[in-house]
Design a protein around this motif. Structure first.
Motif, PDB file in Angstrom:
ATOM      1  N   SER A 100       0.856  -1.202   0.000  1.00 39.54           N
ATOM      2  CA  SER A 100       0.000   0.000   0.000  1.00 39.54           C
ATOM      3  C   SER A 100       0.885   1.242   0.000  1.00 39.54           C
ATOM      4  CB  SER A 100      -0.915   0.012   1.229  1.00 39.54           C
ATOM      5  OG  SER A 100      -1.777  -1.097   1.237  1.00 39.54           O
ATOM      6  N   ASP A 150       1.791   4.612  -0.011  1.00 41.48           N
ATOM      7  CA  ASP A 150       0.988   5.831   0.153  1.00 41.48           C
ATOM      8  C   ASP A 150       1.442   6.946  -0.787  1.00 41.48           C
ATOM      9  OD1 ASP A 150      -1.086   7.282   1.745  1.00 41.48           O
ATOM     10  OD2 ASP A 150       0.623   8.583   2.172  1.00 41.48           O
ATOM     11  N   LEU A 169      -0.529   5.902  -3.945  1.00 43.49           N
ATOM     12  CA  LEU A 169      -1.981   5.696  -3.857  1.00 43.49           C
ATOM     13  C   LEU A 169      -2.719   6.960  -3.444  1.00 43.49           C
ATOM     14  CD1 LEU A 169      -2.314   2.081  -2.415  1.00 43.49           C
ATOM     15  CD2 LEU A 169      -1.750   2.877  -4.716  1.00 43.49           C
ATOM     16  N   SER A 170      -2.149   7.721  -2.512  1.00 47.18           N
ATOM     17  CA  SER A 170      -2.830   8.961  -2.103  1.00 47.18           C
ATOM     18  C   SER A 170      -2.850   9.962  -3.245  1.00 47.18           C
ATOM     19  CB  SER A 170      -2.154   9.560  -0.875  1.00 47.18           C
ATOM     20  OG  SER A 170      -0.802   9.885  -1.150  1.00 47.18           O
ATOM     21  N   SER A 224      -5.406   8.721  -5.835  1.00 46.57           N
ATOM     22  CA  SER A 224      -6.793   8.883  -5.372  1.00 46.57           C
ATOM     23  C   SER A 224      -7.243  10.337  -5.471  1.00 46.57           C
ATOM     24  CB  SER A 224      -6.942   8.382  -3.934  1.00 46.57           C
ATOM     25  OG  SER A 224      -6.159   9.171  -3.040  1.00 46.57           O
ATOM     26  N   SER A 225      -6.297  11.279  -5.385  1.00 46.02           N
ATOM     27  CA  SER A 225      -6.660  12.695  -5.443  1.00 46.02           C
ATOM     28  C   SER A 225      -7.005  13.153  -6.855  1.00 46.02           C
ATOM     29  CB  SER A 225      -5.518  13.554  -4.892  1.00 46.02           C
ATOM     30  OG  SER A 225      -4.397  13.528  -5.760  1.00 46.02           O
ATOM     31  N   ILE A 282      -8.486  10.969  -9.195  1.00 50.21           N
ATOM     32  CA  ILE A 282      -9.362   9.976  -9.813  1.00 50.21           C
ATOM     33  C   ILE A 282     -10.588  10.597 -10.481  1.00 50.21           C
ATOM     34  CG2 ILE A 282     -10.773   9.476  -7.767  1.00 50.21           C
ATOM     35  CD1 ILE A 282     -10.428   6.472  -8.545  1.00 50.21           C
ATOM     36  N   SER A 283     -11.036  11.740  -9.953  1.00 48.95           N
ATOM     37  CA  SER A 283     -12.229  12.380 -10.516  1.00 48.95           C
ATOM     38  C   SER A 283     -11.891  13.488 -11.507  1.00 48.95           C
ATOM     39  CB  SER A 283     -13.104  12.940  -9.391  1.00 48.95           C
ATOM     40  OG  SER A 283     -12.392  13.912  -8.637  1.00 48.95           O
ATOM     41  N   ARG A 337      -6.432  14.060 -15.821  1.00 50.06           N
ATOM     42  CA  ARG A 337      -6.226  12.816 -15.053  1.00 50.06           C
ATOM     43  C   ARG A 337      -5.036  12.038 -15.615  1.00 50.06           C
ATOM     44  NH1 ARG A 337      -8.276   7.341 -15.490  1.00 50.06           N
ATOM     45  NH2 ARG A 337      -9.047   7.992 -17.537  1.00 50.06           N
ATOM     46  N   TYR A 386      -3.771  -0.137  -8.948  1.00 55.70           N
ATOM     47  CA  TYR A 386      -4.727   0.775  -8.314  1.00 55.70           C
ATOM     48  C   TYR A 386      -5.324   1.722  -9.349  1.00 55.70           C
ATOM     49  CZ  TYR A 386      -6.556   4.317  -5.090  1.00 55.70           C
ATOM     50  OH  TYR A 386      -7.381   5.201  -4.425  1.00 55.70           O
TER      51      TYR A 386
END
Length: 442
Positions: free
Chosen positions: A38, A40, A43-44, A47-48, A50-51, A57, A250
Motif C-alpha cells: 500500500s 501511500d 496511492l494517495s 486517489s486525489s 481519480i475524478s 487525469r 490501483y
C-alpha cells in the motif's frame, strides 16, 4: 598376528535443496515489505486525481508514475500548457488532418523532443530535458495531437509503443514518435531548416507492426511505470518496482497488472528467502494473496514456502508434529509427491543424525527402516536408508575389529552374532565371521 582395518563411516549430510532463485539485496524486514503493498506516496496521489477530467487525469497520472518531484511537475505542466495552446491553434490554422498531424511533429521536434534515449521513459525527462524513448514520446504525441483535434489511437508491441491517426474514412497514418520525421513512415518528410533555399528530405522506414495491439489511454500512461519497473529491477531495486506495480493496478485494475504485482512479489519473497526469513516471506505472500488473489506460480511458491517454513522450524517443533504437517500437506495435495519426498527425507535426516549421535547407527537404522519400507518409490529416501545401513555395518565391523585386534575373540564373535540376528545375509558380517572362524580354526 592378523590386524583388521577399520572401515570409514560415511558422512551423512543431507541438505535442503534451494527452492528459489536468490537475489542480492540489502536486508529488509517483512514489516517494511508489507508497506510496499500500500505505497501511500503513489496511492494517495492517484486517489486525489481519480475524478479529474481527461486529459488532466492522464497527465497527472503520468507525472505520478514518473515519480516527478513538485518542481519537475510544475515545469512540465508549464511546458504542456504552451504545447496545448499551439496544438489548439492548429484546429483553425490547418483544416486538413494529414498536414495537421505533421504540424504536431513540428511543435514537438526539435524544440521539445531533442534526443532519443532508450531509458528516458518519464514525462518530466521528455518535457524538461528533451530526452525521450518510444513511450514518453508516444504519450506526448497523444496528448498534444488530441488537443489539436486529431483522432489518435495508441498501440503496443512486445517492446515498442507507437500511435496512429485517422485522417480520412479509409486512411490511417502510422506515427513513429522515436523519429523527428516519423509522421507517416515510408513517405519523405522535408527536413526542417532555417535555410529555405536548401530543401532536403528525411525518410523513416515502415516497420512490421503485425503483433501490435491497440491499448487504452490508461494503459498508455501506466506503461511509463512498467518501463520504470524494468529499469528498477535491472538495478535490483525490487522494493520500488513493487510499489510501482501496485500503483499501476490501483490506477487501472486489469488482470495483466494484477499478475504484474504478483510477479514483483516473487522477487521480494526471494529476497526474504535468501535471508532465510521463511516465516516473514510466508506472511508477506499470504497478505499479498488476500489483497491481490493468486495465480498458479504464486500457489507453487506458497506451497514451497510452507514446506521451507516447516524445515526452518524443525528445531522448534516435535518430530511427530512436523511429520504430521508434511503428511497433511501431501494428502491435501498442497505439495507434490516429489516435494513430500524432499520434506520427508530432510525431516528424517535431521532425526536420525540426532539419534545416531546419542545411541549409534543401529538405532538410527531401526528408526528409518519402517518409513523406507512404507515409501519404497522414494529414491532419495532409499539412498538415505542405504547410507544409514552402511554406516551401521561399518560401525559393527569397527567394533568387531577392535575386539579382534585385542585378541578378545569371544567379544568379537558376540558383536557379529548380535548383528547377524538383524541382518543374517550381510556379506560384511559373514566375511568377518568366516575370518574369525579361520583364526580360531573352527
Amino acid at each position: 598376528m592378523s590386524i583388521l582395518r577399520k572401515k570409514l563411516v560415511l558422512l551423512l549430510i543431507i541438505q535442503l535443496a534451494a527452492l528459489f532463485p536468490v537475489v542480492a539485496q540489502p536486508e529488509l524486514s517483512a514489516s517494511q515489505f508489507q508497506q510496499l503493498l500500500s505505497p501511500d506516496e503513489y496511492l494517495s496521489a492517484l486517489s486525489s486525481i481519480i475524478s479529474f477530467p481527461d486529459p488532466d487525469r492522464l497527465i497527472y497520472a503520468g507525472f505520478i508514475f514518473s515519480s516527478s518531484n513538485p518542481e519537475q511537475r510544475n515545469l512540465g505542466m508549464k511546458k504542456l500548457t504552451e504545447l496545448f495552446k499551439k496544438a489548439q491553434a492548429l484546429r483553425e490554422d490547418e483544416p486538413e488532418l494529414y498536414e495537421r498531424g505533421n504540424k504536431v511533429f513540428e511543435i514537438l521536434y526539435p524544440d521539445i523532443l531533442i534526443r532519443y534515449q532508450e531509458t528516458s521513459t518519464t514525462l518530466h525527462e521528455a518535457l524538461i530535458m528533451g530526452t525521450y524513448n518510444c513511450v514518453s514520446s508516444a504519450v506526448l504525441f497523444y496528448l498534444v495531437a488530441t488537443q489539436a483535434g486529431l483522432p489518435v489511437t495508441v498501440y503496443l508491441t512486445e517492446n515498442h509503443m507507437f500511435c496512429r491517426v485517422t485522417v480520412a474514412e479509409n486512411q490511417v497514418i502510422t506515427v513513429e514518435t522515436t523519429s523527428p520525421y516519423g509522421w507517416d513512415p515510408g513517405s519523405p518528410r522535408p527536413i526542417r531548416s532555417t535555410n529555405q533555399s536548401l530543401q532536403s528530405y528525411a525518410y523513416t522506414p515502415k516497420a512490421n507492426y503485425e503483433t501490435a495491439e491497440m491499448i487504452s489511454p490508461e494503459i498508455m500512461i501506466a506503461t511509463i511505470a512498467s518501463n520504470r519497473i524494468y529499469l528498477l529491477e535491472n538495478r535490483k531495486d525490487y522494493s520500488s518496482a513493487l510499489k510501482l506495480a501496485v500503483a499501476m493496478y490501483y490506477f487501472n485494475p486489469i488482470e495483466q497488472y494484477r499478475i504484474l504485482v504478483l510477479e514483483r512479489i516473487n522477487n521480494v519473497v526471494s529476497v526474504l528467502i535468501n535471508q532465510k526469513k521463511y516465516t516473514d516471506a510466508l506472511e508477506l505472500l499470504e497478505n499479498t494473496i488476500d489483497r491481490f488473489g493468486t495465480s498458479p506460480f504464486i500457489d507453487n511458491i506458497h506451497n514451497q514456502l510452507l514446506v521451507a517454513n516447516i524445515f526452518n522450524t524443525l528445531s522448534q517443533r516435535p518430530f511427530e508434529e512436523s511429520k504430521a504437517l508434511i503428511l497433511n500437506l501431501y494428502q491435501d495435495k498442497t505439495i507434490t509427491e516429489k516435494e513430500f519426498e524432499q520434506a520427508l527425507v530432510y525431516l528424517y535426516s535431521v532425526r536420525i543424525n540426532e539419534i545416531q549421535k546419542k545411541e549409534g547407527w543401529f538405532k538410527a537404522w531401526q528408526e528409518l527402516k519402517p518409513v523406507a519400507e512404507q515409501y519404497p518409490q522414494f529414491s532419495t529416501l532409499a539412498n538415505l536408508y542405504k547410507t544409514v545401513y552402511v554406516n551401521w555395518v561399518s560401525e559393527v565391523h569397527n567394533r568387531f575389529a577392535a575386539f579382534f585386534n585385542n585378541q578378545n575373540y569371544d567379544a568379537a564373535r558376540e558383536v557379529l552374532m548380535n548383528a547377524l540376528a538383524f541382518a543374517p545375509s550381510e556379506s560384511r558380517f559373514l566375511e568377518d565371521l568366516a575370518f574369525l572362524n579361520k583364526v580360531q580354526k573352527k
